[in-house]
Structures are given as C-alpha cells and as structure tokens.
Design a protein around this motif. Structure first.
Motif, PDB file in Angstrom:
ATOM      1  N   TYR A   1     -16.762  13.707  35.679  1.00  0.00           N
ATOM      2  CA  TYR A   1     -17.159  11.749  36.134  1.00  0.00           C
ATOM      3  C   TYR A   1     -16.139  11.391  36.536  1.00  0.00           C
ATOM      4  O   TYR A   1     -16.697  10.844  37.618  1.00  0.00           O
ATOM      5  N   LEU A   2     -15.141  11.659  37.195  1.00  0.00           N
ATOM      6  CA  LEU A   2     -14.198  11.535  38.404  1.00  0.00           C
ATOM      7  C   LEU A   2     -14.794  12.270  39.254  1.00  0.00           C
ATOM      8  O   LEU A   2     -15.027  11.218  40.825  1.00  0.00           O
ATOM      9  N   GLN A   3     -15.582  12.988  39.031  1.00  0.00           N
ATOM     10  CA  GLN A   3     -16.185  13.593  40.893  1.00  0.00           C
ATOM     11  C   GLN A   3     -17.350  12.870  40.894  1.00  0.00           C
ATOM     12  O   GLN A   3     -18.197  12.737  42.088  1.00  0.00           O
ATOM     13  N   ASP A   4     -18.100  12.288  40.359  1.00  0.00           N
ATOM     14  CA  ASP A   4     -18.914  11.748  40.219  1.00  0.00           C
ATOM     15  C   ASP A   4     -18.727  10.488  40.577  1.00  0.00           C
ATOM     16  O   ASP A   4     -20.139   9.473  41.072  1.00  0.00           O
ATOM     17  N   GLU A   5     -17.272   9.464  40.164  1.00  0.00           N
ATOM     18  CA  GLU A   5     -17.464   8.401  40.957  1.00  0.00           C
ATOM     19  C   GLU A   5     -16.555   8.559  42.299  1.00  0.00           C
ATOM     20  O   GLU A   5     -17.110   8.071  43.463  1.00  0.00           O
ATOM     21  N   LEU A   6     -16.069   9.724  42.814  1.00  0.00           N
ATOM     22  CA  LEU A   6     -15.937  10.200  44.226  1.00  0.00           C
ATOM     23  C   LEU A   6     -16.456  10.378  44.963  1.00  0.00           C
ATOM     24  O   LEU A   6     -16.441  10.192  46.138  1.00  0.00           O
ATOM     25  N   SER A   7     -17.805  10.855  44.739  1.00  0.00           N
ATOM     26  CA  SER A   7     -18.631  11.111  45.900  1.00  0.00           C
ATOM     27  C   SER A   7     -19.595  10.302  46.060  1.00  0.00           C
ATOM     28  O   SER A   7     -20.602  10.047  47.146  1.00  0.00           O
ATOM     29  N   LYS A   8     -19.178   8.640  45.468  1.00  0.00           N
ATOM     30  CA  LYS A   8     -19.944   7.576  46.219  1.00  0.00           C
ATOM     31  C   LYS A   8     -19.791   7.538  47.317  1.00  0.00           C
ATOM     32  O   LYS A   8     -19.573   6.188  48.014  1.00  0.00           O
ATOM     33  N   ILE A   9     -18.229   7.465  47.510  1.00  0.00           N
ATOM     34  CA  ILE A   9     -17.523   7.450  48.422  1.00  0.00           C
ATOM     35  C   ILE A   9     -17.216   8.663  50.139  1.00  0.00           C
ATOM     36  O   ILE A   9     -16.996   9.448  49.719  1.00  0.00           O
ATOM     37  N   PRO A  10     -18.268   7.602  50.841  1.00  0.00           N
ATOM     38  CA  PRO A  10     -17.871   8.744  52.147  1.00  0.00           C
ATOM     39  C   PRO A  10     -16.367   9.433  52.185  1.00  0.00           C
ATOM     40  O   PRO A  10     -15.442   9.124  51.956  1.00  0.00           O
ATOM     41  N   GLU A  11     -16.292  10.717  53.010  1.00  0.00           N
ATOM     42  CA  GLU A  11     -15.566  11.536  53.070  1.00  0.00           C
ATOM     43  C   GLU A  11     -13.985  11.152  54.186  1.00  0.00           C
ATOM     44  O   GLU A  11     -13.387  11.450  53.355  1.00  0.00           O
ATOM     45  N   LYS A  12     -14.908  10.462  54.630  1.00  0.00           N
ATOM     46  CA  LYS A  12     -13.690   9.871  55.489  1.00  0.00           C
ATOM     47  C   LYS A  12     -12.853   8.861  55.255  1.00  0.00           C
ATOM     48  O   LYS A  12     -11.647   8.565  54.410  1.00  0.00           O
ATOM     49  N   GLN A  13     -13.765   8.280  54.594  1.00  0.00           N
ATOM     50  CA  GLN A  13     -13.158   6.705  53.516  1.00  0.00           C
ATOM     51  C   GLN A  13     -12.261   7.707  52.675  1.00  0.00           C
ATOM     52  O   GLN A  13     -11.047   7.235  52.128  1.00  0.00           O
ATOM     53  N   LEU A  14     -12.968   8.150  51.462  1.00  0.00           N
ATOM     54  CA  LEU A  14     -12.095   8.902  50.514  1.00  0.00           C
ATOM     55  C   LEU A  14     -10.856   9.882  50.431  1.00  0.00           C
ATOM     56  O   LEU A  14      -9.732   8.780  49.811  1.00  0.00           O
ATOM     57  N   LYS A  15     -10.214  10.145  51.710  1.00  0.00           N
ATOM     58  CA  LYS A  15      -8.986  11.081  51.870  1.00  0.00           C
ATOM     59  C   LYS A  15      -8.108   9.790  52.393  1.00  0.00           C
ATOM     60  O   LYS A  15      -7.183   9.439  51.544  1.00  0.00           O
ATOM     61  N   LEU A  16      -8.140   8.703  52.688  1.00  0.00           N
ATOM     62  CA  LEU A  16      -7.774   7.435  52.981  1.00  0.00           C
ATOM     63  C   LEU A  16      -7.165   6.655  51.935  1.00  0.00           C
ATOM     64  O   LEU A  16      -5.638   6.295  50.983  1.00  0.00           O
ATOM     65  N   LYS A  17      -8.006   6.421  50.809  1.00  0.00           N
ATOM     66  CA  LYS A  17      -7.969   5.421  49.883  1.00  0.00           C
ATOM     67  C   LYS A  17      -7.016   7.052  48.541  1.00  0.00           C
ATOM     68  O   LYS A  17      -6.742   5.745  48.117  1.00  0.00           O
ATOM     69  N   LEU A  18      -7.757   7.809  48.563  1.00  0.00           N
ATOM     70  CA  LEU A  18      -6.846   8.574  47.831  1.00  0.00           C
ATOM     71  C   LEU A  18      -5.185   8.491  48.382  1.00  0.00           C
ATOM     72  O   LEU A  18      -4.904   8.530  47.456  1.00  0.00           O
ATOM     73  N   GLU A  19      -5.226   9.062  49.702  1.00  0.00           N
ATOM     74  CA  GLU A  19      -3.694   8.689  49.565  1.00  0.00           C
ATOM     75  C   GLU A  19      -3.476   7.449  49.930  1.00  0.00           C
ATOM     76  O   GLU A  19      -1.362   7.288  49.277  1.00  0.00           O
ATOM     77  N   ASP A  20      -3.767   6.277  50.009  1.00  0.00           N
ATOM     78  CA  ASP A  20      -2.901   4.975  50.009  1.00  0.00           C
ATOM     79  C   ASP A  20      -2.972   5.062  48.231  1.00  0.00           C
ATOM     80  O   ASP A  20      -1.327   4.083  47.657  1.00  0.00           O
TER      81      ASP A  20
END
Length: 439
Positions: A139-158
């Motif tokens: 489920y999480l991989q499906d959700e996270l795959s919808k976000i561009p990789e560069k944005q994903l790293k910053l969003k996860l860190e925040d």
C-alpha cells in the motif's frame, strides 16, 4: 563510611519529607533506602506499611463502590428501558474464553508473567503480522510511487522530523501530507501489536462480546480497530462463533489519518476471511474544542471507550483533557461498559515525578492515582513489556536485546532503510500499561 553517611542523609531527608507532608518525595526516598540495602527505621517501616494499607483500602473501597454502582445502575436501567436488554440476549452474547486458543496466543507471543501485573512479550503470531506488514508495504509503495522522486525525499524528511516529536513527548503538528505514511512506517505496526494484546486480555477476562460498540478517542488511523481485527483473524480455527458485529466510532483531530486508515482497511482487512462485520463512523474533531453536549456522540451506547497514548504531561492540558474525557465517558458509555487506557510506562511515572521501579505497591499506587484522576474505578491493569524489568536501560543495551530477542519487522525494515537511512532492524516492542476501568 561514605555509605553510612549517605544512608543517614537519606533517612534525614525522609523524615523532613514526612514532616512537610510531601508524600511523593517520601515514596521516592523510601525506594532509594530500600535499594541501598540499609535497614529501615521504625518510621520508614511504618510509612511503607501505611502505603500498602492505603492501596489495599483503596482497592477495597473501589470494589465496594463498583458493586454498589453496578447494582444501582442496573436497577435504573431496568426501570428506564423496560427490560430491553433482557429481551435481547443475542446482542449481549459474551465470547466464552477457550483455553486452547488462549494457550496458542501465550505460546506464539511468548507471554510470561513475572508477577501479578508484569507481562513480558517477546514473540508474535508470524502468520498474522507478516501478512499485514507485507500488505502495508505494498500500500505504501503504491502511494509513494505517485510522488516525483525529488519531491518525495523532501516530503518524507519534513514528515519524519514532525512526527519524531513524539519521541520527546511533544505533539507533532501533523501538517505534512506524508505524516500519515511516516506514521504507518514508524509506529503503526507496533501500536497494532499492543492493541492486539489488549483485546486478547479483554477476551481472556471474558469481557468480549460478539456485538460491540467502540469509541476510539484520538483514534489516529484506527489502530484500535486493526488490533481487534487481527486478534479475531487469529482466532479462526479456534472459535466457532457467528460473524461479529462491530460499530467503530473514530474521534480524531487529523482527517488525513482517518482517511488513510480507512483506505488501508478497505484494501487489506475487508479482503481477508474474517469474523467481522464492521461499521465505521468518523468524526474529525479536536478534543480540546469538543463539546459533548452539542456533539453527535450517542448516549449510553458504547461497550468500550479506548484512549490510547493520548495523555498530556503539561498540567493545564492534562486537566483539560481529563475533564473532557470524563464528560464523554459519563455521557456515552453503557452502564456495564468499560474504559481501556493505554499509556507508555515512562510517561505514566513522569506524571507523578516517580522513577520506574520493581516496587509493585508503588506501581499500584500510581496506576490507581492515574485512574482516579479520570474519575474512574480500576478493574485491573497489566504492564506489557518486551523486557523482564521495569527499570529503564540504556539505548545500547536495549538495541542489543532487541536484535537478539524481539520479533523483527522484516518487510518494513527494508522500506525504512531505503527512505530514512536506518541501519538497524525495526522490531515489535512493548512498554505500555493496559488499564481496564469503569465509570
């Protein structure tokens, strides 16, 4: 000589605390004196015996009060409801504890009582928890795959920085879009593990019925419902019961948590063979702005009201939350309903400025005080712990113990290591008090 002086100094401080009426400090000093191995003075022995007597007296008074209240409430219920609950026994059918199933849970979770309240757990039902973990990863991989990789790293860190405030006793802001996802990765499985065992203890005590109404206060993504669902799923093959009916009411400030919790429930729980017929109702509301008189919470409706890990150290917040909890409980719980309180060990003892200790009389005193502060009566409590000691240990010691003894989150570890550079394994661990109380 220095040891003799230290013992003398503690005894003098103890006498001073007694004169000043500072019971909390006297309890702490008594604990230090006992730990030092020094012989107790007559005053120290008298104070120790007084504490034990107070605990016994408090428990006796609570039992008498509970019996009287149950009798009065039952008589009032009969009068007001025209014996409705007697004419509908099918709605109150209790699941009779089955010894074969209970023994299976004890074996799989490696449950061991060290005394009457401390229950150590170093195992897990691998089939049940590996299944939910594997599906949560998908489920999480499906959700996270919808976000561009560069944005994903910053969003996860925040989101990670925000939610890590929980580790220092502060409330996260929950203002980030991926905070629910990070919660799923870091805390969800462990909390479901705890709630599974809490429901097992309720079942073992003969208090779980096949039709129950649950109010989950500060519900997050619904760990209370997941814990019950997994517990019932693991009972298949042991319990021959009709399909259960569960009404689950989620009261939670963060709608994103409710949404993600329900989304994963539909994807995972509803796709499995289950004994559950579950009906969800979500109310997104901040308990500090909550008005029980104007709310749509039903009256005299819930069999269980659960408050899990939503307790506050700051004095004003604590008093305000306790007052609101009490109003909700008084308004909405059935006369024969129960309240389940789950609180981390270090937070419970920090409430009362007391060190964690193996002294059961002190522990009982603190638990009774905690329940009394919520204007409830204690039924029983269990200290669920991964370790065999109540005393804290260093992070290095615990990391070694966890790596050798505790069940690992095999699938989740790889995901966390991928996104958060974590080097150690994630484990299922416990350090919570599960407290059953009544109005």
């Amino acid at each position: 000589m220095s040891r003799i002086i230290a013992n003398w100094w503690r005894s003098q401080q103890f006498k001073l605390a007694i004169r000043r009426g500072n019971t909390r400090q006297a309890m702490q000093l008594l604990q230090e004196i006992q730990k030092s191995g020094a012989r107790l003075s007559w005053l120290e022995k008298l104070f120790r015996d007084k504490l034990q007597l107070e605990i016994s007296s408090q428990q006796y008074k609570q039992e008498v009060k509970t019996l009287k209240n149950n009798l009065n409430d039952t008589l009032q219920e009969l009068e007001n409801r025209n014996l409705d609950f007697l004419t509908q026994p099918q709605n109150r059918q209790v699941l009779v504890p089955k010894q074969e199933f209970i023994e299976s849970v004890y074996k799989k979770f490696n449950l061991k009582y060290h005394d009457q309240t401390k229950l150590q757990c170093t195992g897990i039902d691998q089939d049940i928890f590996n299944d939910i973990e594997e599906n949560l990863i998908a489920y999480l991989q499906d959700e996270l795959s919808k976000i561009p990789e560069k944005q994903l790293k910053l969003k996860l860190e925040d989101a990670l920085k925000d939610i890590n405030n929980l580790k220092i006793g502060q409330d996260p802001s929950y203002a980030f879009s991926l905070t629910p996802h990070v919660y799923f990765m870091k805390y969800f499985l462990e909390n479901v593990y705890c709630l599974y065992l809490a429901w097992f203890l309720v079942y073992e005590a003969g208090l779980l019925s096949k039709n129950i109404n649950i109010l989950d206060i500060a519900a997050g993504p619904g760990t209370v419902a997941y814990g019950l669902a997994l517990f019932l799923q693991s009972s298949i093959g042991f319990l021959q019961i009709p399909q259960m009916h569960i009404s689950y009411y989620s009261l939670e400030k963060q709608d994103a948590f409710q949404y993600r919790g329900l989304q994963f429930w539909r994807r995972y729980i509803e796709s499995r063979k289950s004994l559950i017929n579950a009906y969800f109702r979500f109310v997104t509301d901040d308990i500090f702005n909550f008005n029980s008189q104007s709310s749509n919470l039903p009256e005299n409706f819930f069999d269980f009201i659960i408050i899990s890990h939503c307790f506050f150290l700051e004095s004003n917040k604590k008093q305000q939350a306790n007052s609101i909890y009490n109003k909700i409980i008084n308004r909405s719980i059935k006369i024969n309903g129960y309240v389940i309180l789950i609180i981390q060990d270090k937070k419970l003892f920090k409430f009362y400025d007391m060190p964690r200790t193996e002294d059961i009389s002190q522990e009982k005193y603190i638990v009774n005080q905690f329940v009394s502060d919520l204007d409830l009566d204690l039924v029983w409590y269990r200290y669920l712990t991964s370790r065999d000691s109540r005393r804290p240990c260093s992070a290095i010691e615990f990391a070694k113990f966890a790596d050798e003894k505790l069940p690992k989150q095999l699938y989740m570890t790889s995901l966390i290591q991928k996104y958060f550079d974590q080097r150690h394994n994630s484990n299922y661990k416990l350090d919570d008090y599960v407290i059953l109380a009544k109005k």
